[in-house]
Design a protein around this motif. Sequence first.
Motif, PDB file in Angstrom:
ATOM      1  N   ILE A  95      52.048  41.535  38.282  1.00  0.00           N
ATOM      2  CA  ILE A  95      50.787  42.235  38.003  1.00  0.00           C
ATOM      3  C   ILE A  95      49.589  41.360  38.341  1.00  0.00           C
ATOM      4  CG2 ILE A  95      49.314  43.158  36.170  1.00  0.00           C
ATOM      5  CD1 ILE A  95      51.787  44.110  34.731  1.00  0.00           C
ATOM      6  N   ALA A  96      49.635  40.091  37.946  1.00  0.00           N
ATOM      7  CA  ALA A  96      48.434  39.254  37.967  1.00  0.00           C
ATOM      8  C   ALA A  96      48.240  38.421  39.219  1.00  0.00           C
ATOM      9  CB  ALA A  96      48.449  38.334  36.746  1.00  0.00           C
ATOM     10  N   ARG A  97      49.317  38.046  39.900  1.00  0.00           N
ATOM     11  CA  ARG A  97      49.183  37.127  41.045  1.00  0.00           C
ATOM     12  C   ARG A  97      48.333  37.753  42.155  1.00  0.00           C
ATOM     13  NH1 ARG A  97      54.613  34.893  43.570  1.00  0.00           N
ATOM     14  NH2 ARG A  97      54.356  33.161  42.093  1.00  0.00           N
ATOM     15  N   GLY A  98      47.399  36.958  42.677  1.00  0.00           N
ATOM     16  CA  GLY A  98      46.578  37.416  43.788  1.00  0.00           C
ATOM     17  C   GLY A  98      45.491  38.406  43.408  1.00  0.00           C
ATOM     18  N   THR A  99      45.220  38.553  42.124  1.00  0.00           N
ATOM     19  CA  THR A  99      44.193  39.482  41.649  1.00  0.00           C
ATOM     20  C   THR A  99      43.075  38.692  40.961  1.00  0.00           C
ATOM     21  OG1 THR A  99      45.016  39.821  39.395  1.00  0.00           O
ATOM     22  CG2 THR A  99      46.087  41.099  41.165  1.00  0.00           C
ATOM     23  N   PRO A 100      41.958  39.338  40.631  1.00  0.00           N
ATOM     24  CA  PRO A 100      40.897  38.635  39.891  1.00  0.00           C
ATOM     25  C   PRO A 100      41.368  38.066  38.558  1.00  0.00           C
ATOM     26  CG  PRO A 100      40.045  40.665  40.834  1.00  0.00           C
ATOM     27  CD  PRO A 100      41.527  40.685  41.056  1.00  0.00           C
ATOM     28  N   ILE A 101      42.468  38.575  38.006  1.00  0.00           N
ATOM     29  CA  ILE A 101      42.990  38.041  36.743  1.00  0.00           C
ATOM     30  C   ILE A 101      43.374  36.576  36.898  1.00  0.00           C
ATOM     31  CG2 ILE A 101      44.876  38.248  35.053  1.00  0.00           C
ATOM     32  CD1 ILE A 101      44.890  41.258  35.628  1.00  0.00           C
ATOM     33  N   ALA A 102      43.749  36.179  38.102  1.00  0.00           N
ATOM     34  CA  ALA A 102      44.148  34.798  38.360  1.00  0.00           C
ATOM     35  C   ALA A 102      42.958  33.885  38.630  1.00  0.00           C
ATOM     36  CB  ALA A 102      45.121  34.745  39.532  1.00  0.00           C
ATOM     37  N   GLU A 103      41.754  34.454  38.652  1.00  0.00           N
ATOM     38  CA  GLU A 103      40.548  33.650  38.861  1.00  0.00           C
ATOM     39  C   GLU A 103      40.024  33.136  37.511  1.00  0.00           C
ATOM     40  OE1 GLU A 103      39.377  32.877  41.820  1.00  0.00           O
ATOM     41  OE2 GLU A 103      40.989  34.063  42.762  1.00  0.00           O
ATOM     42  N   PRO A 104      39.327  31.997  37.514  1.00  0.00           N
ATOM     43  CA  PRO A 104      38.760  31.498  36.247  1.00  0.00           C
ATOM     44  C   PRO A 104      37.895  32.531  35.545  1.00  0.00           C
ATOM     45  CG  PRO A 104      38.648  29.807  37.935  1.00  0.00           C
ATOM     46  CD  PRO A 104      39.118  31.046  38.629  1.00  0.00           C
ATOM     47  N   ASN A 105      37.051  33.227  36.306  1.00  0.00           N
ATOM     48  CA  ASN A 105      36.243  34.309  35.742  1.00  0.00           C
ATOM     49  C   ASN A 105      36.769  35.635  36.292  1.00  0.00           C
ATOM     50  OD1 ASN A 105      34.375  36.143  34.848  1.00  0.00           O
ATOM     51  ND2 ASN A 105      32.588  35.084  35.690  1.00  0.00           N
ATOM     52  N   PRO A 106      37.471  36.407  35.482  1.00  0.00           N
ATOM     53  CA  PRO A 106      38.052  37.657  35.992  1.00  0.00           C
ATOM     54  C   PRO A 106      37.039  38.769  36.188  1.00  0.00           C
ATOM     55  CG  PRO A 106      38.501  37.439  33.659  1.00  0.00           C
ATOM     56  CD  PRO A 106      37.811  36.169  34.082  1.00  0.00           C
ATOM     57  N   GLY A 107      35.807  38.573  35.739  1.00  0.00           N
ATOM     58  CA  GLY A 107      34.784  39.578  35.931  1.00  0.00           C
ATOM     59  C   GLY A 107      34.422  40.325  34.661  1.00  0.00           C
ATOM     60  N   PRO A 108      33.436  41.228  34.743  1.00  0.00           N
ATOM     61  CA  PRO A 108      32.958  41.952  33.563  1.00  0.00           C
ATOM     62  C   PRO A 108      34.068  42.715  32.855  1.00  0.00           C
ATOM     63  CG  PRO A 108      31.501  42.304  35.435  1.00  0.00           C
ATOM     64  CD  PRO A 108      32.715  41.610  35.970  1.00  0.00           C
ATOM     65  N   GLY A 109      34.071  42.614  31.520  1.00  0.00           N
ATOM     66  CA  GLY A 109      35.079  43.317  30.736  1.00  0.00           C
ATOM     67  C   GLY A 109      36.371  42.544  30.565  1.00  0.00           C
ATOM     68  N   GLY A 110      36.509  41.401  31.265  1.00  0.00           N
ATOM     69  CA  GLY A 110      37.676  40.554  31.082  1.00  0.00           C
ATOM     70  C   GLY A 110      38.945  41.101  31.714  1.00  0.00           C
ATOM     71  N   ILE A 111      40.062  40.509  31.354  1.00  0.00           N
ATOM     72  CA  ILE A 111      41.329  40.852  32.014  1.00  0.00           C
ATOM     73  C   ILE A 111      41.791  42.266  31.696  1.00  0.00           C
ATOM     74  CG2 ILE A 111      42.064  38.439  32.117  1.00  0.00           C
ATOM     75  CD1 ILE A 111      43.956  38.983  29.793  1.00  0.00           C
ATOM     76  N   TYR A 112      41.382  42.821  30.557  1.00  0.00           N
ATOM     77  CA  TYR A 112      41.804  44.189  30.250  1.00  0.00           C
ATOM     78  C   TYR A 112      41.146  45.193  31.188  1.00  0.00           C
ATOM     79  CZ  TYR A 112      44.058  42.468  26.015  1.00  0.00           C
ATOM     80  OH  TYR A 112      44.884  41.812  25.126  1.00  0.00           O
ATOM     81  N   ALA A 113      39.893  44.934  31.542  1.00  0.00           N
ATOM     82  CA  ALA A 113      39.232  45.801  32.520  1.00  0.00           C
ATOM     83  C   ALA A 113      39.929  45.702  33.868  1.00  0.00           C
ATOM     84  CB  ALA A 113      37.762  45.423  32.645  1.00  0.00           C
ATOM     85  N   ARG A 114      40.351  44.493  34.261  1.00  0.00           N
ATOM     86  CA  ARG A 114      41.037  44.322  35.545  1.00  0.00           C
ATOM     87  C   ARG A 114      42.414  44.984  35.513  1.00  0.00           C
ATOM     88  NH1 ARG A 114      36.717  42.486  35.343  1.00  0.00           N
ATOM     89  NH2 ARG A 114      36.413  44.705  35.780  1.00  0.00           N
ATOM     90  N   LEU A 115      43.119  44.889  34.393  1.00  0.00           N
ATOM     91  CA  LEU A 115      44.424  45.547  34.295  1.00  0.00           C
ATOM     92  C   LEU A 115      44.297  47.048  34.516  1.00  0.00           C
ATOM     93  CD1 LEU A 115      46.028  43.664  31.245  1.00  0.00           C
ATOM     94  CD2 LEU A 115      46.966  43.771  33.564  1.00  0.00           C
ATOM     95  N   GLU A 116      43.283  47.641  33.921  1.00  0.00           N
ATOM     96  CA  GLU A 116      43.111  49.083  34.070  1.00  0.00           C
ATOM     97  C   GLU A 116      42.710  49.437  35.498  1.00  0.00           C
ATOM     98  OE1 GLU A 116      42.693  51.002  29.866  1.00  0.00           O
ATOM     99  OE2 GLU A 116      40.700  50.555  30.701  1.00  0.00           O
ATOM    100  N   GLU A 117      41.935  48.584  36.149  1.00  0.00           N
ATOM    101  CA  GLU A 117      41.594  48.820  37.549  1.00  0.00           C
ATOM    102  C   GLU A 117      42.824  48.742  38.445  1.00  0.00           C
ATOM    103  OE1 GLU A 117      37.041  46.974  37.325  1.00  0.00           O
ATOM    104  OE2 GLU A 117      38.638  45.891  38.363  1.00  0.00           O
ATOM    105  N   LEU A 118      43.812  47.965  38.031  1.00  0.00           N
ATOM    106  CA  LEU A 118      45.051  47.828  38.793  1.00  0.00           C
ATOM    107  C   LEU A 118      46.048  48.948  38.494  1.00  0.00           C
ATOM    108  CD1 LEU A 118      45.511  43.956  38.414  1.00  0.00           C
ATOM    109  CD2 LEU A 118      44.999  45.193  40.546  1.00  0.00           C
ATOM    110  N   GLY A 119      45.645  49.897  37.649  1.00  0.00           N
ATOM    111  CA  GLY A 119      46.498  51.038  37.364  1.00  0.00           C
ATOM    112  C   GLY A 119      47.267  50.953  36.066  1.00  0.00           C
ATOM    113  N   HIS A 120      47.046  49.902  35.290  1.00  0.00           N
ATOM    114  CA  HIS A 120      47.739  49.738  34.010  1.00  0.00           C
ATOM    115  C   HIS A 120      46.786  50.153  32.887  1.00  0.00           C
ATOM    116  CE1 HIS A 120      51.221  47.710  35.765  1.00  0.00           C
ATOM    117  NE2 HIS A 120      50.352  47.120  36.573  1.00  0.00           N
ATOM    118  N   ARG A 121      46.601  51.442  32.743  1.00  0.00           N
ATOM    119  CA  ARG A 121      45.713  51.946  31.702  1.00  0.00           C
ATOM    120  C   ARG A 121      46.308  51.598  30.342  1.00  0.00           C
ATOM    121  NH1 ARG A 121      41.465  55.419  31.313  1.00  0.00           N
ATOM    122  NH2 ARG A 121      41.233  56.642  29.395  1.00  0.00           N
TER     123      ARG A 121
END
Length: 262
Positions: free
Chosen positions: A171-197
Amino acid sequence: MSPPPSGLLGDLDPTSDRAVFRQIADQLREAIDRGRFREGEKLPSEADLVDHFGVSRMTVRNAFSILQGEGLVHAEHGRGVFVRPRPPVRRLASDRFARRHREQGKSAFIVEADAAGSHPQVDSLEVKEEKASQDVSARLGSVRRVLARRRRYLLDGRPVEFATSYLPLDIARGTPIAEPNPGPGGIYARLEELGHRLDHFEEEIRARMPSPAEVKTLRLAAGVPVIHLIRTAFDTDGRAVEVCDTVMAADAYVLSYQLPAA
């Protein structure tokens, strides 16, 4: 300047079989609980308590040691003994992971810090791939390797918790989750963007005394316990997509829950 004991503290009971230093600790504790000594306020000095109770300095120090061990007071070298502040952050379990916060670009910690009127900060950040422990592997469905995100949280410059999130590599490799700053909303926002609602979370909580390493990391005063929380996040397909292992300074938080009665 510390307030004089007269009018705030009573007398010792010479007929009691309870040790004198414990009686003094009892009186100071009751005075703190009743608000006679407020948060951040200096307690009467050793000399004042010696005069008030007619005891030795060692007896007073033993009484202070009890209260320090309970996490009610802390000593500042050369200044005296002070009432510890009450927990500043109310952790609302029913609201902290609400989707609206992620959509606003806020993580749960930022939401709680804003509510407390405190300045949030994250430091000591580490992101790396590693072998999953037996416990984490079992919680994530027998994965062998995970992406681990370790970070320490501060409020107004004070460390209050540190946490490690473990996510399956597929799930996480090669995505913004693996970056120091995953972006607004944190890793849960990125998980949902990746299709893991996200569907729900499961938490296990226990209180315990800290290890020496935890005392150092959280700069804990003597006698302050920690809250150890392990949370597992599940998506709408029932898959566990994250395990978060968190250790919190118990004097920094109030845990608040709403539970259905039906």
